[in-house]
Design a protein around this motif. Structure first.
Motif, PDB file in Angstrom:
ATOM      1  N   LEU A  39       0.826  -1.206   0.000  1.00 48.87           N
ATOM      2  CA  LEU A  39       0.000   0.000   0.000  1.00 48.87           C
ATOM      3  C   LEU A  39       0.864   1.261   0.000  1.00 48.87           C
ATOM      4  O   LEU A  39       0.493   2.271  -0.601  1.00 48.87           O
ATOM      5  N   GLU A  40       2.009   1.196   0.656  1.00 44.98           N
ATOM      6  CA  GLU A  40       2.939   2.331   0.649  1.00 44.98           C
ATOM      7  C   GLU A  40       3.456   2.571  -0.766  1.00 44.98           C
ATOM      8  O   GLU A  40       3.583   3.720  -1.213  1.00 44.98           O
ATOM      9  N   PHE A  41       3.744   1.508  -1.506  1.00 48.18           N
ATOM     10  CA  PHE A  41       4.179   1.613  -2.895  1.00 48.18           C
ATOM     11  C   PHE A  41       3.134   2.356  -3.732  1.00 48.18           C
ATOM     12  O   PHE A  41       3.453   3.262  -4.511  1.00 48.18           O
ATOM     13  N   LEU A  42       1.876   1.997  -3.542  1.00 45.84           N
ATOM     14  CA  LEU A  42       0.798   2.639  -4.287  1.00 45.84           C
ATOM     15  C   LEU A  42       0.598   4.084  -3.828  1.00 45.84           C
ATOM     16  O   LEU A  42       0.488   5.011  -4.649  1.00 45.84           O
ATOM     17  N   GLY A  43       0.546   4.287  -2.517  1.00 43.01           N
ATOM     18  CA  GLY A  43       0.311   5.623  -1.984  1.00 43.01           C
ATOM     19  C   GLY A  43       1.389   6.615  -2.363  1.00 43.01           C
ATOM     20  O   GLY A  43       1.105   7.804  -2.571  1.00 43.01           O
ATOM     21  N   ASP A  44       2.623   6.150  -2.472  1.00 41.49           N
ATOM     22  CA  ASP A  44       3.727   7.008  -2.884  1.00 41.49           C
ATOM     23  C   ASP A  44       3.456   7.588  -4.271  1.00 41.49           C
ATOM     24  O   ASP A  44       3.685   8.784  -4.517  1.00 41.49           O
ATOM     25  N   ARG A  45       2.946   6.758  -5.171  1.00 43.99           N
ATOM     26  CA  ARG A  45       2.663   7.223  -6.543  1.00 43.99           C
ATOM     27  C   ARG A  45       1.459   8.145  -6.570  1.00 43.99           C
ATOM     28  O   ARG A  45       1.434   9.136  -7.306  1.00 43.99           O
ATOM     29  N   VAL A  46       0.445   7.841  -5.773  1.00 48.47           N
ATOM     30  CA  VAL A  46      -0.732   8.701  -5.709  1.00 48.47           C
ATOM     31  C   VAL A  46      -0.352  10.073  -5.162  1.00 48.47           C
ATOM     32  O   VAL A  46      -0.737  11.111  -5.708  1.00 48.47           O
ATOM     33  N   LEU A  47       0.430  10.086  -4.094  1.00 48.80           N
ATOM     34  CA  LEU A  47       0.874  11.345  -3.501  1.00 48.80           C
ATOM     35  C   LEU A  47       1.666  12.157  -4.508  1.00 48.80           C
ATOM     36  O   LEU A  47       1.466  13.378  -4.638  1.00 48.80           O
ATOM     37  N   GLY A  48       2.577  11.512  -5.230  1.00 46.37           N
ATOM     38  CA  GLY A  48       3.382  12.221  -6.223  1.00 46.37           C
ATOM     39  C   GLY A  48       2.534  12.846  -7.312  1.00 46.37           C
ATOM     40  O   GLY A  48       2.758  14.001  -7.710  1.00 46.37           O
ATOM     41  N   LEU A  49       1.546  12.092  -7.805  1.00 48.15           N
ATOM     42  CA  LEU A  49       0.668  12.613  -8.857  1.00 48.15           C
ATOM     43  C   LEU A  49      -0.160  13.787  -8.353  1.00 48.15           C
ATOM     44  O   LEU A  49      -0.244  14.837  -9.001  1.00 48.15           O
ATOM     45  N   VAL A  50      -0.777  13.611  -7.195  1.00 45.86           N
ATOM     46  CA  VAL A  50      -1.627  14.666  -6.633  1.00 45.86           C
ATOM     47  C   VAL A  50      -0.812  15.920  -6.356  1.00 45.86           C
ATOM     48  O   VAL A  50      -1.248  17.048  -6.656  1.00 45.86           O
ATOM     49  N   MET A  51       0.381  15.758  -5.807  1.00 45.81           N
ATOM     50  CA  MET A  51       1.207  16.916  -5.489  1.00 45.81           C
ATOM     51  C   MET A  51       1.691  17.602  -6.758  1.00 45.81           C
ATOM     52  O   MET A  51       1.720  18.846  -6.831  1.00 45.81           O
ATOM     53  N   VAL A 110       9.241   4.755   9.358  1.00 48.84           N
ATOM     54  CA  VAL A 110       7.998   4.023   9.571  1.00 48.84           C
ATOM     55  C   VAL A 110       6.788   4.939   9.398  1.00 48.84           C
ATOM     56  O   VAL A 110       5.842   4.613   8.656  1.00 48.84           O
ATOM     57  N   LEU A 111       6.784   6.087  10.056  1.00 43.79           N
ATOM     58  CA  LEU A 111       5.639   6.986   9.971  1.00 43.79           C
ATOM     59  C   LEU A 111       5.423   7.502   8.546  1.00 43.79           C
ATOM     60  O   LEU A 111       4.287   7.617   8.083  1.00 43.79           O
ATOM     61  N   GLY A 112       6.515   7.812   7.854  1.00 45.13           N
ATOM     62  CA  GLY A 112       6.391   8.278   6.473  1.00 45.13           C
ATOM     63  C   GLY A 112       5.805   7.214   5.568  1.00 45.13           C
ATOM     64  O   GLY A 112       4.916   7.487   4.747  1.00 45.13           O
ATOM     65  N   ASP A 113       6.282   5.984   5.699  1.00 41.08           N
ATOM     66  CA  ASP A 113       5.761   4.888   4.882  1.00 41.08           C
ATOM     67  C   ASP A 113       4.296   4.602   5.200  1.00 41.08           C
ATOM     68  O   ASP A 113       3.489   4.347   4.297  1.00 41.08           O
ATOM     69  N   VAL A 114       3.940   4.637   6.477  1.00 40.34           N
ATOM     70  CA  VAL A 114       2.558   4.371   6.867  1.00 40.34           C
ATOM     71  C   VAL A 114       1.624   5.458   6.347  1.00 40.34           C
ATOM     72  O   VAL A 114       0.508   5.177   5.904  1.00 40.34           O
ATOM     73  N   MET A 115       2.089   6.707   6.367  1.00 38.15           N
ATOM     74  CA  MET A 115       1.261   7.792   5.831  1.00 38.15           C
ATOM     75  C   MET A 115       0.956   7.548   4.359  1.00 38.15           C
ATOM     76  O   MET A 115      -0.182   7.715   3.899  1.00 38.15           O
ATOM     77  N   GLU A 116       1.953   7.144   3.614  1.00 44.84           N
ATOM     78  CA  GLU A 116       1.736   6.839   2.195  1.00 44.84           C
ATOM     79  C   GLU A 116       0.845   5.617   2.031  1.00 44.84           C
ATOM     80  O   GLU A 116       0.010   5.556   1.110  1.00 44.84           O
ATOM     81  N   ALA A 117       0.976   4.638   2.912  1.00 43.36           N
ATOM     82  CA  ALA A 117       0.124   3.448   2.846  1.00 43.36           C
ATOM     83  C   ALA A 117      -1.334   3.809   3.098  1.00 43.36           C
ATOM     84  O   ALA A 117      -2.244   3.272   2.457  1.00 43.36           O
ATOM     85  N   LEU A 118      -1.584   4.709   4.028  1.00 40.78           N
ATOM     86  CA  LEU A 118      -2.952   5.150   4.291  1.00 40.78           C
ATOM     87  C   LEU A 118      -3.536   5.864   3.079  1.00 40.78           C
ATOM     88  O   LEU A 118      -4.717   5.688   2.746  1.00 40.78           O
ATOM     89  N   ILE A 119      -2.722   6.666   2.409  1.00 41.90           N
ATOM     90  CA  ILE A 119      -3.172   7.320   1.177  1.00 41.90           C
ATOM     91  C   ILE A 119      -3.495   6.269   0.120  1.00 41.90           C
ATOM     92  O   ILE A 119      -4.502   6.364  -0.590  1.00 41.90           O
ATOM     93  N   GLY A 120      -2.643   5.247   0.023  1.00 42.47           N
ATOM     94  CA  GLY A 120      -2.897   4.177  -0.941  1.00 42.47           C
ATOM     95  C   GLY A 120      -4.181   3.427  -0.647  1.00 42.47           C
ATOM     96  O   GLY A 120      -4.953   3.116  -1.556  1.00 42.47           O
ATOM     97  N   ALA A 121      -4.427   3.142   0.631  1.00 44.89           N
ATOM     98  CA  ALA A 121      -5.651   2.437   1.015  1.00 44.89           C
ATOM     99  C   ALA A 121      -6.884   3.285   0.716  1.00 44.89           C
ATOM    100  O   ALA A 121      -7.904   2.774   0.219  1.00 44.89           O
TER     101      ALA A 121
END
Length: 227
Positions: A39-51, A110-121
């Motif tokens: 989920l962090e892998f996915l959220g990282d890409r979503v965050l990048g696109l949105v930003m 850990v917190l950074g990865d989890v934040m991105e995972a929550l965005i992915g979820a």
């Protein structure tokens, strides 16, 4: 409603449909096999696109290079971790005992990865439009704080070295310590035999950035470097 569901409702602005997906987004490898990593892998890409889209709208006259500097500064692990701390994500992390004892609940990694995972979820559950609204709400005024695009310390140091006929900066990992989930790296950067600085970080990139910033500060004082 469970405590987790209530907290997520406040964070997301809507009641989560699949609590299990968010539980996974909050789960570290020390606690279970099914972790936040996918989920962090996915959220990282979503965050990048949105930003990237957001910055494109906010700064219509800036060239690609300046937008990239802004983007890179806004999606770092440290910024994601800062957002996570503001949401009290650490209170809901699913960690093994050793990881808790080692301080993983306050680790930028850990917190950074989890934040991105929550965005992915959330993206998987609610779609891109909702994820866009979430990111913009959580990141708040961060994209507007700098009138000028921030210069990354590593780029600034490389430019200084070129302008002063020095060799390109060389980065060396001097030490790695701490547990796997919360490592600490010490990196030394030099632009010649006499000019070097060291700094620590939660990963190599963070340590290199901090070392470059430290060396830039030293060069500014000792050699009258223009900023």
């Amino acid at each position: 409603m469970s405590d987790l569901a209530g907290w997520l409702t406040g964070v997301l602005g809507q009641v989560p449909r699949d609590l299990g997906e968010y539980e996974r987004a909050l789960t570290h490898g020390s606690h279970a096999i099914a972790t936040y990593e996918r989920l962090e892998f996915l959220g990282d890409r979503v965050l990048g696109l949105v930003m990237a889209e957001w910055l494109f709208e906010l700064y219509p006259t800036e060239p690609e290079g300046q937008l990239s500097k802004r983007l890179n500064a806004l999606v770092t692990g440290a910024v994601c971790a800062d957002v996570a701390r503001g949401l009290a994500v650490r209170d809901h992390l699913r960690l093994g005992k050793q990881a808790r004892d080692d301080g993983a609940s306050d680790s930028d990694n850990v917190l950074g990865d989890v934040m991105e995972a929550l965005i992915g979820a959330f993206y998987r559950e609610a779609g891109l439009d909702a994820a866009r609204d979430l990111v913009r709400r959580l990141w708040g005024d961060r994209p507007r704080r700098d009138a000028r695009a921030p210069q990354h310390p590593k780029s600034a140091l490389q430019e200084w070295a070129a302008a002063n006929q020095r060799r390109p900066p060389e980065y060396t990992v001097a030490d790695r310590s701490g547990p796997h989930h919360a490592p600490r790296f010490t990196v030394t950067v030099s632009v010649g035999r006499a000019d070097e600085a060291s700094a620590e970080g939660a990963n190599k990139h963070e340590a290199e950035t901090a070392a470059a910033a430290a060396l830039l500060a030293r060069l500014t004082v000792s050699k009258g470097m223009k900023t």
